[in-house]
Each structure stands twice: as structure tokens, then as C-alpha cells.
Design a protein around this motif. Sequence first.
Motif, PDB file in Angstrom:
ATOM      1  N   ARG A  74      32.694  -7.743  -5.940  1.00  0.00           N
ATOM      2  CA  ARG A  74      32.921  -8.842  -6.894  1.00  0.00           C
ATOM      3  C   ARG A  74      33.804  -8.444  -8.071  1.00  0.00           C
ATOM      4  NH1 ARG A  74      31.031 -12.341  -3.212  1.00  0.00           N
ATOM      5  NH2 ARG A  74      28.899 -11.867  -2.601  1.00  0.00           N
ATOM      6  N   ASP A  75      34.736  -7.531  -7.853  1.00  0.00           N
ATOM      7  CA  ASP A  75      35.589  -7.087  -8.964  1.00  0.00           C
ATOM      8  C   ASP A  75      37.013  -6.965  -8.454  1.00  0.00           C
ATOM      9  OD1 ASP A  75      36.983  -5.634 -10.974  1.00  0.00           O
ATOM     10  OD2 ASP A  75      35.075  -4.876 -11.744  1.00  0.00           O
ATOM     11  N   PHE A  76      37.855  -7.955  -8.803  1.00  0.00           N
ATOM     12  CA  PHE A  76      39.222  -8.028  -8.297  1.00  0.00           C
ATOM     13  C   PHE A  76      40.032  -6.807  -8.740  1.00  0.00           C
ATOM     14  CE2 PHE A  76      42.904  -9.555  -6.561  1.00  0.00           C
ATOM     15  CZ  PHE A  76      42.884 -10.896  -6.211  1.00  0.00           C
ATOM     16  N   ASP A  77      39.983  -6.493 -10.049  1.00  0.00           N
ATOM     17  CA  ASP A  77      40.772  -5.380 -10.577  1.00  0.00           C
ATOM     18  C   ASP A  77      40.419  -4.063  -9.906  1.00  0.00           C
ATOM     19  OD1 ASP A  77      42.546  -6.544 -12.355  1.00  0.00           O
ATOM     20  OD2 ASP A  77      41.071  -6.657 -13.947  1.00  0.00           O
ATOM     21  N   ARG A  78      39.122  -3.740  -9.862  1.00  0.00           N
ATOM     22  CA  ARG A  78      38.695  -2.477  -9.258  1.00  0.00           C
ATOM     23  C   ARG A  78      39.037  -2.421  -7.769  1.00  0.00           C
ATOM     24  NH1 ARG A  78      35.351   0.805 -12.158  1.00  0.00           N
ATOM     25  NH2 ARG A  78      34.380  -0.035 -14.044  1.00  0.00           N
ATOM     26  N   ALA A  79      38.893  -3.564  -7.099  1.00  0.00           N
ATOM     27  CA  ALA A  79      39.198  -3.589  -5.669  1.00  0.00           C
ATOM     28  C   ALA A  79      40.665  -3.271  -5.416  1.00  0.00           C
ATOM     29  CB  ALA A  79      38.843  -4.963  -5.087  1.00  0.00           C
ATOM     30  N   GLU A  80      41.548  -3.864  -6.208  1.00  0.00           N
ATOM     31  CA  GLU A  80      42.979  -3.617  -6.015  1.00  0.00           C
ATOM     32  C   GLU A  80      43.333  -2.166  -6.335  1.00  0.00           C
ATOM     33  OE1 GLU A  80      47.191  -5.835  -6.934  1.00  0.00           O
ATOM     34  OE2 GLU A  80      45.641  -5.875  -8.466  1.00  0.00           O
ATOM     35  N   GLU A  81      42.774  -1.637  -7.429  1.00  0.00           N
ATOM     36  CA  GLU A  81      43.044  -0.244  -7.800  1.00  0.00           C
ATOM     37  C   GLU A  81      42.533   0.715  -6.729  1.00  0.00           C
ATOM     38  OE1 GLU A  81      41.241   0.291 -11.564  1.00  0.00           O
ATOM     39  OE2 GLU A  81      42.633  -1.039 -12.633  1.00  0.00           O
ATOM     40  N   ALA A  82      41.319   0.458  -6.212  1.00  0.00           N
ATOM     41  CA  ALA A  82      40.745   1.332  -5.190  1.00  0.00           C
ATOM     42  C   ALA A  82      41.560   1.278  -3.901  1.00  0.00           C
ATOM     43  CB  ALA A  82      39.301   0.926  -4.922  1.00  0.00           C
ATOM     44  N   ALA A  83      42.048   0.086  -3.547  1.00  0.00           N
ATOM     45  CA  ALA A  83      42.864  -0.046  -2.340  1.00  0.00           C
ATOM     46  C   ALA A  83      44.164   0.749  -2.479  1.00  0.00           C
ATOM     47  CB  ALA A  83      43.163  -1.523  -2.069  1.00  0.00           C
ATOM     48  N   GLN A  84      44.783   0.705  -3.653  1.00  0.00           N
ATOM     49  CA  GLN A  84      46.006   1.469  -3.871  1.00  0.00           C
ATOM     50  C   GLN A  84      45.732   2.976  -3.806  1.00  0.00           C
ATOM     51  OE1 GLN A  84      48.809   0.047  -6.943  1.00  0.00           O
ATOM     52  NE2 GLN A  84      47.389  -1.636  -7.300  1.00  0.00           N
ATOM     53  N   GLU A  85      44.610   3.408  -4.365  1.00  0.00           N
ATOM     54  CA  GLU A  85      44.261   4.828  -4.297  1.00  0.00           C
ATOM     55  C   GLU A  85      44.025   5.266  -2.851  1.00  0.00           C
ATOM     56  OE1 GLU A  85      40.984   5.618  -6.845  1.00  0.00           O
ATOM     57  OE2 GLU A  85      42.020   5.002  -8.677  1.00  0.00           O
ATOM     58  N   ALA A  86      43.394   4.389  -2.069  1.00  0.00           N
ATOM     59  CA  ALA A  86      43.173   4.708  -0.659  1.00  0.00           C
ATOM     60  C   ALA A  86      44.496   4.818   0.094  1.00  0.00           C
ATOM     61  CB  ALA A  86      42.287   3.641  -0.021  1.00  0.00           C
ATOM     62  N   LEU A  87      45.437   3.955  -0.233  1.00  0.00           N
ATOM     63  CA  LEU A  87      46.736   4.023   0.427  1.00  0.00           C
ATOM     64  C   LEU A  87      47.473   5.309   0.066  1.00  0.00           C
ATOM     65  CD1 LEU A  87      48.561   2.325   2.282  1.00  0.00           C
ATOM     66  CD2 LEU A  87      49.734   1.534   0.250  1.00  0.00           C
ATOM     67  N   LEU A  88      47.366   5.732  -1.183  1.00  0.00           N
ATOM     68  CA  LEU A  88      47.973   6.995  -1.592  1.00  0.00           C
ATOM     69  C   LEU A  88      47.324   8.161  -0.846  1.00  0.00           C
ATOM     70  CD1 LEU A  88      48.305   6.443  -5.446  1.00  0.00           C
ATOM     71  CD2 LEU A  88      50.150   6.508  -3.764  1.00  0.00           C
ATOM     72  N   ALA A  89      46.011   8.085  -0.666  1.00  0.00           N
ATOM     73  CA  ALA A  89      45.320   9.135   0.100  1.00  0.00           C
ATOM     74  C   ALA A  89      45.808   9.155   1.545  1.00  0.00           C
ATOM     75  CB  ALA A  89      43.812   8.905   0.048  1.00  0.00           C
ATOM     76  N   ALA A  90      46.033   7.953   2.106  1.00  0.00           N
ATOM     77  CA  ALA A  90      46.548   7.877   3.472  1.00  0.00           C
ATOM     78  C   ALA A  90      47.939   8.492   3.564  1.00  0.00           C
ATOM     79  CB  ALA A  90      46.581   6.423   3.927  1.00  0.00           C
TER      80      ALA A  90
ATOM     81  N   ALA B 285      45.395 -13.882 -14.813  1.00  0.00           N
ATOM     82  CA  ALA B 285      44.897 -14.653 -13.676  1.00  0.00           C
ATOM     83  C   ALA B 285      43.583 -14.059 -13.156  1.00  0.00           C
ATOM     84  CB  ALA B 285      45.941 -14.689 -12.567  1.00  0.00           C
ATOM     85  N   LYS B 286      43.533 -12.749 -13.031  1.00  0.00           N
ATOM     86  CA  LYS B 286      42.304 -12.100 -12.580  1.00  0.00           C
ATOM     87  C   LYS B 286      41.176 -12.353 -13.575  1.00  0.00           C
ATOM     88  CE  LYS B 286      44.798  -8.331 -10.310  1.00  0.00           C
ATOM     89  NZ  LYS B 286      45.091  -6.883 -10.354  1.00  0.00           N
ATOM     90  N   GLN B 287      41.507 -12.260 -14.869  1.00  0.00           N
ATOM     91  CA  GLN B 287      40.504 -12.497 -15.893  1.00  0.00           C
ATOM     92  C   GLN B 287      39.980 -13.941 -15.818  1.00  0.00           C
ATOM     93  OE1 GLN B 287      39.114 -10.370 -17.972  1.00  0.00           O
ATOM     94  NE2 GLN B 287      37.853 -11.909 -19.001  1.00  0.00           N
TER      95      GLN B 287
END
Length: 411
Positions: A26-42, A160-162
Motif C-alpha cells: 500500500r505504498d506507491f513511492d516505496r514500491a517504485e523505489e524498491a522495484a528500481q533497486e531490484a532492477l539495478l540488482a538484476a 500525484a502519488k501524494q
Amino acid sequence: MSDTVTDELWRSVTPQVIGALVRRYRDFDRAEEAAQEALLAAAAQWPAQGVPDDPKAWLIRVASRRLIDGLRSDESRARRELADATRAPADDLVAPPPDAVGAPGQDDSLTLLLLCCHPSLTPPARLALTLRAVGGLTTAEIARTHLVPEATMAQRISRAKQRIRESGAEFRMPPPDDLPARMSEVLHVLYLVFTEGHTASSGERLHRVDLTAEAIRLTRQVHALLPDDGEVAGLLALMLLTEARRPARTNPAGELVPLAEQDRSLWDTAYIQEGVALVTDALTRTRLGPYQVQAAIAAVHDEAQTAADTDWKQVLALYGVLGQLAPGPVVSLNRAVALAMVEGPAAGLAVLDDLALDKRLARHHRLHAVRAHLLDLAGDTESARESYLLASRLTTSIPEQDHLRRKGEAL
């Protein structure tokens, strides 16, 4: 892993990862940041270890861990601050369970799209957030599309996220009875995403195939949800009939090829057949809408064996209907072309004279490109050349710049 592969992953898989994380945490900002970090790890691990069998599941798992780590860090800091203030020992943090996010194979892209198109957002905010979260464009790319500074676009997306958080919107599909009311905004955003992919508003590429493919994929999902909605069917048909011509829109050198000069043997006949069937069915059994009319116009072009076979009288009539359903300067501009093909270039140029008074079009490159074309047809070569070169200067798309400049210089 190459940059190209990274880009493709971000645009095709990451929106689904973000959707899965938003649904779980339920957190748009954290979800997007975590997805980007996962992509960098990939990007760091996959070249050495190989791409996993299920890239999406791998990204969700890694992103979920990163998001939980962030939650732990924030709550631990808050508890330490509370313990310092009250001089009481902080309890051990109980983290959210790092379970699998979503069912195997579940695609949250459509739910994410509906969240991005929440009624509490303004139309520009909906489009920007959709391009970022669903389309996978960077903030810089979206800023160029809207001709605004990157910092301005970053603030717009953040606001928009806010706004979504403040509205209390939940990450779930709306009830079936609420879907039709949401479709106007959703279809408009999908149309704009597809349009940006079909002819990129700026940059060196004419097409953004990733965007057109994602727009078509999502529109198919909406159509599956609402098979009796004529405008959903019309938009899907319009996308397919337009995308069918993409293989012929550029030559081997990457130069833009106008519709009248395209090699029609390169057009995708399967897309044309599907698009024609969709719009024909919608027109015969649903309420008429603008997307259906636009699809019908595209069908007239696609079904013509040659440019000379185009039924311009039918196109002109359809633009007349479209002008009644959805009046606007772009519709009038396109109708001017059809009018010129039926009644001669002078008739079309007279319409353009009126459109030039509209501030929304006065400095738009398409107005001057159309004027150049009609002036050339009328035999006013010098004026046509000037209009082509002006249109070239006004567009921010490099392929269009080059095409219009070549047309002008050829005269």
C-alpha cells in the motif's frame, strides 16, 4: 546485461512488479523505489549468474526484501527516537512477512493503470503517473514529452502519488458497476500512451514500440473486462489498425515514409483484420463514440489497396461525424486534408486559414506541415517550401524534423 535489455525489462516487467508491491504494501513511492533497486540488482547479477527462469518473480522477491528492509530501518529509527524521548527500551521490530507478493502469473498492470487514473487526479497528473509507473518512462523522458523541466515533472508525479495516498484509494479493481464510469479517463490515458509510442514527441526515434505494445496489451485487458463497451472496442481497433502500418512507416535508412508512399505489402494484415472486425462489430451493436469513428477512418485507409484507392469521400464524412462527437482543432486539421482530397487544395487551405487563428495550433508543426502539403498540391512551390521548413523547426521529433526538411529542400 546490456542497457537495452535493462530498458526492456523496466518497461515490460517492472510495472507488474510495482503493481504487486503496491497491492501488498500500500505504498506507491516505496514500491517504485524498491522495484528500481531490484532492477539495478538484476543488472549487476544476471550477466554473471544468468537470467532466472521467471524474471518477474525474481524481481518481486528482491524488491519485496528491499522494501521490507526500508520499513525496518524507518520503524527502528522511529522506535529509537521514541525510546530516547521516553528513556524506555525499544521493542524488537516485527517486520511485515516477506511472503510471496501476489499469485503466480498474476498481472497487476491493469489495476495499477486504474490507480494511476484515479478520479482525484488531474488529467496531466494521470498521464504523467501512468507513463512513469505503467509505461516505464523515466521522469526525464516524460518531461521532454510534456516540454517541461525534469524537476517540474518530478514534482507533478510526486504530488500525484501524494494525492492518491490522501484519497485513501485502495489497490484493487473497482466493482464492476464502477468500471464504466472510470473508462473515459482510462481510455484517454491509454490513447495518449499509444500516441506517444506511435510518434514520439521528441528524440531520435520515430516509434516507441514498447509504449504501443503496452498500450495495446492493457487495452486488450480492458476489452476483456468490458466486451460490450463500444468505445473500448473502438480504441483497441484504432490501435491495431494504426500499429498495422508501423513496419512501412520508415525505410531501411530509418527515414519517415508518409502514408501515401508506404509499401502496403509490409502492413500487418492480421492486425488489420482484427481491427476491422472489432470496429465493425462495435458500430453495429453499441452506441457510437469518437474512438469508433477514428477506427473507422483508419479502416478506410487500411483497406485501400493503394493510396489512390482511398475512399476520401467516406473519410470526409467520417471526420464530419467525429467533429460533432469530439470537436477540436486536430479533428478540424485532419478534416481539412480530407476536404482537400475531395474538393481540391484550395478548400483545405481555407480551413487552415481559420485554424491558424487558434492559439492551440498556431505554432504546432502539424498545421504548417499540412499547409505545406496542400500548397504543394496547389502548385505554390515556394510557399510550400517555406511551410515545410517552418514545420521542421517547430517539431521536437528528429525523424519528423529530417523528413519535413527533406520535403522542403526537395522543392
